[in-house]
Design a protein around this motif. Structure first.
Motif, mmCIF file in Angstrom:
data_model
loop_
_atom_site.group_PDB
_atom_site.id
_atom_site.type_symbol
_atom_site.label_atom_id
_atom_site.label_comp_id
_atom_site.label_asym_id
_atom_site.label_seq_id
_atom_site.Cartn_x
_atom_site.Cartn_y
_atom_site.Cartn_z
ATOM 1 N N ASP A 95 -28.278 88.307 19.300
ATOM 2 C CA ASP A 95 -28.003 88.914 20.316
ATOM 3 C C ASP A 95 -26.649 89.037 21.048
ATOM 4 O OD1 ASP A 95 -27.438 86.616 21.577
ATOM 5 O OD2 ASP A 95 -29.572 86.029 22.376
ATOM 6 N N GLY A 96 -26.469 89.505 22.047
ATOM 7 C CA GLY A 96 -25.058 89.818 22.640
ATOM 8 C C GLY A 96 -24.327 88.739 23.263
ATOM 9 N N ASP A 97 -25.053 87.578 23.279
ATOM 10 C CA ASP A 97 -24.408 86.233 23.342
ATOM 11 C C ASP A 97 -24.115 85.645 22.123
ATOM 12 O OD1 ASP A 97 -24.887 86.752 26.080
ATOM 13 O OD2 ASP A 97 -26.967 85.521 25.953
ATOM 14 N N GLY A 98 -24.416 86.185 20.939
ATOM 15 C CA GLY A 98 -24.151 85.439 19.707
ATOM 16 C C GLY A 98 -25.068 84.513 19.220
ATOM 17 N N VAL A 99 -25.985 84.409 19.935
ATOM 18 C CA VAL A 99 -27.322 83.587 19.240
ATOM 19 C C VAL A 99 -28.084 84.288 18.438
ATOM 20 C CG1 VAL A 99 -29.243 81.912 20.056
ATOM 21 C CG2 VAL A 99 -27.023 82.260 21.705
ATOM 22 N N VAL A 100 -28.445 83.533 17.272
ATOM 23 C CA VAL A 100 -29.497 84.364 16.186
ATOM 24 C C VAL A 100 -30.731 84.162 16.676
ATOM 25 C CG1 VAL A 100 -30.058 83.826 13.864
ATOM 26 C CG2 VAL A 100 -27.619 83.416 14.425
ATOM 27 N N GLN A 101 -31.475 85.308 16.663
ATOM 28 C CA GLN A 101 -32.649 85.412 17.098
ATOM 29 C C GLN A 101 -33.874 85.543 16.018
ATOM 30 O OE1 GLN A 101 -33.485 85.360 20.447
ATOM 31 N NE2 GLN A 101 -31.372 84.917 20.589
ATOM 32 N N ARG A 102 -33.179 85.805 14.643
ATOM 33 C CA ARG A 102 -33.934 86.209 13.334
ATOM 34 C C ARG A 102 -32.979 85.990 12.249
ATOM 35 N NH1 ARG A 102 -36.213 90.224 10.199
ATOM 36 N NH2 ARG A 102 -38.398 89.782 9.734
ATOM 37 N N ILE A 121 -30.811 93.042 20.160
ATOM 38 C CA ILE A 121 -29.819 92.683 19.073
ATOM 39 C C ILE A 121 -28.581 93.483 19.046
ATOM 40 C CG2 ILE A 121 -29.565 92.359 16.520
ATOM 41 C CD1 ILE A 121 -31.566 90.604 17.451
ATOM 42 N N GLN A 122 -27.614 92.897 19.169
ATOM 43 C CA GLN A 122 -26.139 93.424 18.885
ATOM 44 C C GLN A 122 -25.399 93.306 17.848
ATOM 45 O OE1 GLN A 122 -23.836 93.045 22.968
ATOM 46 N NE2 GLN A 122 -22.541 94.306 22.390
ATOM 47 N N PHE A 123 -25.623 92.265 16.941
ATOM 48 C CA PHE A 123 -24.843 91.788 15.915
ATOM 49 C C PHE A 123 -25.622 91.443 14.773
ATOM 50 C CE2 PHE A 123 -22.939 90.475 19.751
ATOM 51 C CZ PHE A 123 -21.474 91.179 19.743
ATOM 52 N N VAL A 124 -25.432 91.850 13.606
ATOM 53 C CA VAL A 124 -26.122 91.571 12.489
ATOM 54 C C VAL A 124 -25.046 91.298 11.375
ATOM 55 C CG1 VAL A 124 -27.694 92.243 10.515
ATOM 56 C CG2 VAL A 124 -28.021 93.331 13.184
ATOM 57 N N LEU A 125 -25.186 89.898 10.533
ATOM 58 C CA LEU A 125 -24.393 89.303 9.675
ATOM 59 C C LEU A 125 -25.222 89.549 8.518
ATOM 60 C CD1 LEU A 125 -21.924 88.070 8.472
ATOM 61 C CD2 LEU A 125 -22.895 86.096 9.219
ATOM 62 N N GLY A 129 -28.338 86.914 -0.624
ATOM 63 C CA GLY A 129 -29.445 86.390 -0.322
ATOM 64 C C GLY A 129 -29.468 84.838 -0.778
ATOM 65 N N GLY A 130 -30.135 84.046 0.081
ATOM 66 C CA GLY A 130 -30.257 82.881 -0.386
ATOM 67 C C GLY A 130 -29.505 82.106 0.408
ATOM 68 N N MET A 131 -28.214 82.419 1.109
ATOM 69 C CA MET A 131 -27.334 81.391 1.622
ATOM 70 C C MET A 131 -27.911 81.053 3.037
ATOM 71 S SD MET A 131 -24.222 80.439 1.045
ATOM 72 C CE MET A 131 -23.834 81.261 -0.225
ATOM 73 N N ALA A 132 -28.425 81.819 3.613
ATOM 74 C CA ALA A 132 -28.903 81.425 5.003
ATOM 75 C C ALA A 132 -29.733 80.151 4.688
ATOM 76 C CB ALA A 132 -29.809 82.181 5.733
ATOM 77 N N ASP A 133 -30.577 80.012 3.833
ATOM 78 C CA ASP A 133 -31.716 79.015 3.455
ATOM 79 C C ASP A 133 -30.709 77.806 3.061
ATOM 80 O OD1 ASP A 133 -34.052 77.640 3.125
ATOM 81 O OD2 ASP A 133 -33.440 77.782 1.402
ATOM 82 N N ARG A 134 -29.814 78.137 2.155
ATOM 83 C CA ARG A 134 -28.984 77.226 1.600
ATOM 84 C C ARG A 134 -28.194 76.279 2.591
ATOM 85 N NH1 ARG A 134 -25.593 79.988 -3.008
ATOM 86 N NH2 ARG A 134 -27.901 80.883 -2.648
ATOM 87 N N LEU A 135 -27.717 77.089 3.517
ATOM 88 C CA LEU A 135 -26.830 76.277 4.605
ATOM 89 C C LEU A 135 -27.557 75.856 5.774
ATOM 90 C CD1 LEU A 135 -23.862 79.017 4.801
ATOM 91 C CD2 LEU A 135 -23.815 76.554 3.871
ATOM 92 N N ILE A 137 -28.995 78.091 8.158
ATOM 93 C CA ILE A 137 -28.906 78.924 9.070
ATOM 94 C C ILE A 137 -30.316 79.311 9.701
ATOM 95 C CG2 ILE A 137 -27.892 81.218 10.037
ATOM 96 C CD1 ILE A 137 -25.760 80.919 7.641
ATOM 97 N N ASP A 138 -30.450 79.259 10.831
ATOM 98 C CA ASP A 138 -31.867 79.634 11.538
ATOM 99 C C ASP A 138 -31.770 80.145 12.870
ATOM 100 O OD1 ASP A 138 -31.403 77.287 12.812
ATOM 101 O OD2 ASP A 138 -33.031 76.343 11.830
ATOM 102 N N GLU A 139 -32.907 80.469 13.661
ATOM 103 C CA GLU A 139 -32.715 80.838 15.029
ATOM 104 C C GLU A 139 -32.350 79.721 15.963
ATOM 105 O OE1 GLU A 139 -36.864 81.752 16.315
ATOM 106 O OE2 GLU A 139 -37.012 83.233 14.668
ATOM 107 N N GLY A 140 -31.429 80.122 16.590
ATOM 108 C CA GLY A 140 -30.689 79.397 17.541
ATOM 109 C C GLY A 140 -29.318 78.942 17.279
ATOM 110 N N THR A 141 -28.878 79.573 16.007
ATOM 111 C CA THR A 141 -27.725 79.193 15.214
ATOM 112 C C THR A 141 -26.547 80.171 16.104
ATOM 113 O OG1 THR A 141 -28.439 78.881 13.003
ATOM 114 C CG2 THR A 141 -25.972 79.980 13.351
#
Length: 159
Positions: A95-102, A121-125, A129-135, A137-141
């Motif tokens: 979102d616009g605050d930089g909090v991961v929503q999905r 949603i304002q930002f999409v990184l 593939g697979g890197m989010a799970d490996r690290l 990264i989830d909602e709230g990041t």
């Protein structure tokens, strides 16, 4: 190696994530942090309609800790697809605050199925593939980048 050299190496390894997390903001870097730890991605920024439309199409490979940051002028409902995208991608919607929503993991190359990011949603990184799970990264990041300028940004760049 003497005991002070060993101590120096240990302190450097322990402090490195903290130093990286507080490094100055740069246009070509996105920082992420959460309960799982910290990460830094080198990015290309897609902040115009033409750049967002092109995205990572026709890219055949991408370095491990690299990606593309899509920046919109305001929060909105967004969706993506993988037309002409040749590598699997994780899509991290914030979102616009930089909090991961999905987080959408392992989007299928060249698939035309719509991938909804959600509302506000304002930002999409996009990363490999697979890197989010490996690290982890989830909602709230939390995401940090100079484009995240809202007064309510949860992890703002120093002014």
């Amino acid at each position: 190696m003497g005991k002070w050299s060993v101590l120096s190496v240990v302190l450097t390894l322990v402090a490195s994530p903290l130093v990286a997390a507080e490094a100055p903001c740069r246009e070509d870097v996105v920082y992420l942090r959460g309960d799982w730890g910290n990460a830094r991605f080198s990015v290309d920024v897609a902040d115009t309609p033409d750049l967002r439309s092109q995205g990572l199409m026709f890219v055949e490979e991408m370095p491990t800790m690299s990606g593309m940051l899509f920046v919109y002028d305001r929060e909105q409902t967004v969706s993506f697809w993988m037309k002409n995208t040749l590598i699997p991608l994780d899509m991290i919607f914030a979102d616009g605050d930089g909090v991961v929503q999905r987080v959408h993991e392992n989007a299928i190359p060249v698939d035309l199925t719509s991938i909804p990011g959600g509302r506000d949603i304002q930002f999409v990184l996009e990363i490999n593939g697979g890197m989010a799970d490996r690290l982890g990264i989830d909602e709230g990041t939390e995401m940090r980048h100079p484009a995240i300028t809202a007064d309510t940004a949860v992890w703002a760049c120093a002014s």
